[in-house]
Design an enzyme around this catalytic site. Sequence first.
Site, short mmCIF file in Angstrom:
data_model
loop_
_atom_site.label_atom_id
_atom_site.label_comp_id
_atom_site.label_asym_id
_atom_site.label_seq_id
_atom_site.Cartn_x
_atom_site.Cartn_y
_atom_site.Cartn_z
N LYS A 112 7.44 -2.04 -3.59
CA LYS A 112 6.93 -2.53 -4.92
C LYS A 112 7.95 -2.32 -5.83
CE LYS A 112 3.41 -3.97 -7.49
NZ LYS A 112 2.97 -5.36 -7.37
N ASP A 134 -3.16 -2.92 9.55
CA ASP A 134 -4.67 -3.29 9.53
C ASP A 134 -4.93 -4.73 9.25
OD1 ASP A 134 -5.33 -0.45 10.24
OD2 ASP A 134 -7.22 -0.73 9.16
N ASP A 188 0.81 1.28 6.68
CA ASP A 188 -0.66 1.43 7.20
C ASP A 188 -1.79 0.50 6.78
OD1 ASP A 188 -2.86 3.03 8.04
OD2 ASP A 188 -3.49 3.58 5.97
N TYR A 210 1.94 10.33 2.25
CA TYR A 210 1.22 11.09 3.31
C TYR A 210 1.91 12.38 3.40
CZ TYR A 210 -1.02 7.37 5.55
OH TYR A 210 -1.87 6.24 6.02
N ASP A 259 2.49 -7.04 -2.53
CA ASP A 259 1.28 -7.75 -2.79
C ASP A 259 1.40 -9.13 -2.22
OD1 ASP A 259 3.23 -7.83 -4.74
OD2 ASP A 259 1.63 -8.08 -6.46
#
Length: 374
Positions: A200, A260, A256, A143, A232
């Site tokens: 990751k 969700d 983020d 970001y 993942d």
Amino acid sequence: MSEATITVLPGDGVGPEVTAQALKVLRAVEKRYGHTFTVHEGLVGLDAIASEGSAISEATFQTCAQSDALLFGAVGALPAAERRAGGPRPELALFRLRKEFGFFANLRPVRPAEASYAASSLKPECLKGTDMVFVRELSAGLYYGHMETVPGKPSEIRQRDGRTEAVDTLLYTEEEIERVVRVAFDVAAGRRGKVTSVDKANVLSSSVLWRQVVDRVAADHPGVAYEHMLVDACAMRLIRTPAEFDVIVTENLFGDILTDEASMLTGSIGMLPSASLGTRRTAGGLFGLYEPVHGSAPDIAGQDAANPVGAVLSAALLLRHSLGLEREAAAVEKTVEDVIRDGYRSPDIHEEGCTVVGTEEFGRLIVDRLEARP
Ligand code: IPM
Ligand code: MG
């Protein structure tokens, strides 16, 4: 009794409708428990751009700076036609508040109420015992990685060597990782004592550094168990065995996306609250920004159809983390649970046999019960 100054930033879309309910609840707490809350209101997002020229004006920013806590609604949803390249974007209000106030730790609790398991697309037996908190890094990473720009600046698409290209940089310093990981271990120490650090590291350098820092911080917390998990795999396990998680700490963009996903364990993104915290102290805790995880939802704005639970539970987090009012925060959370247990639902978590109520009515039900609490 406590005195506190709260700035409310309703913003765009359903933001004003849900923050109105959260504010109603704060006013009820004020009355019921004998506190004094001074409330200011400011423009952010589209209205601020239209009438003050930027997503958050300097004056509003100063009002925020002088508060103990910020109650935020939502920003965004500029119609595509109006998203001019280089034009002001409503989301900049949020990015500026997060960055300039140093809100690096974003707490997002996910605890589906047993009474509303049916609202989730997962089977009830999968949900049983699910109670986790995400600690999302909020002021660095993709970001903010490009030093010379601001997040979301569309002018980053450029021409080079006859090609059109765009670049985003995933940059983390050791300090930026360490401070948020410490928050996660502290939160876990007050809960079931388990941290899952998500990265990751099989691909990204920033994740390799992230793991090193987590290992080092963990050594200072022998009482907290921890594990590393690839993002993942985490995305999969969240919907396979969600009850295995206690505290999940991860970088900005992974957080983020995963939150969700995790919201679906509760049946709706409208259910999730959040607290964004840094290090600045208030009389009762930490200066913070509190907002529902959902966005501005322009498709249902102005219809009294938005779920106010995320906003109301954000107000509960405000009471807990910025004002130090644990009893009051717990009372709000319990009251929300009671209203759901008694069969009231907003349209997004509607199920057979329940009473569907509008945003206002849902807020009123919470307030009435809060005032009637022994
Ligand atoms: C969130 C939102 C924001 C984010 C948007 C509105 C920029 O999705 O808080 O999760 O991506 O951080
Ligand atoms: Mg999001």
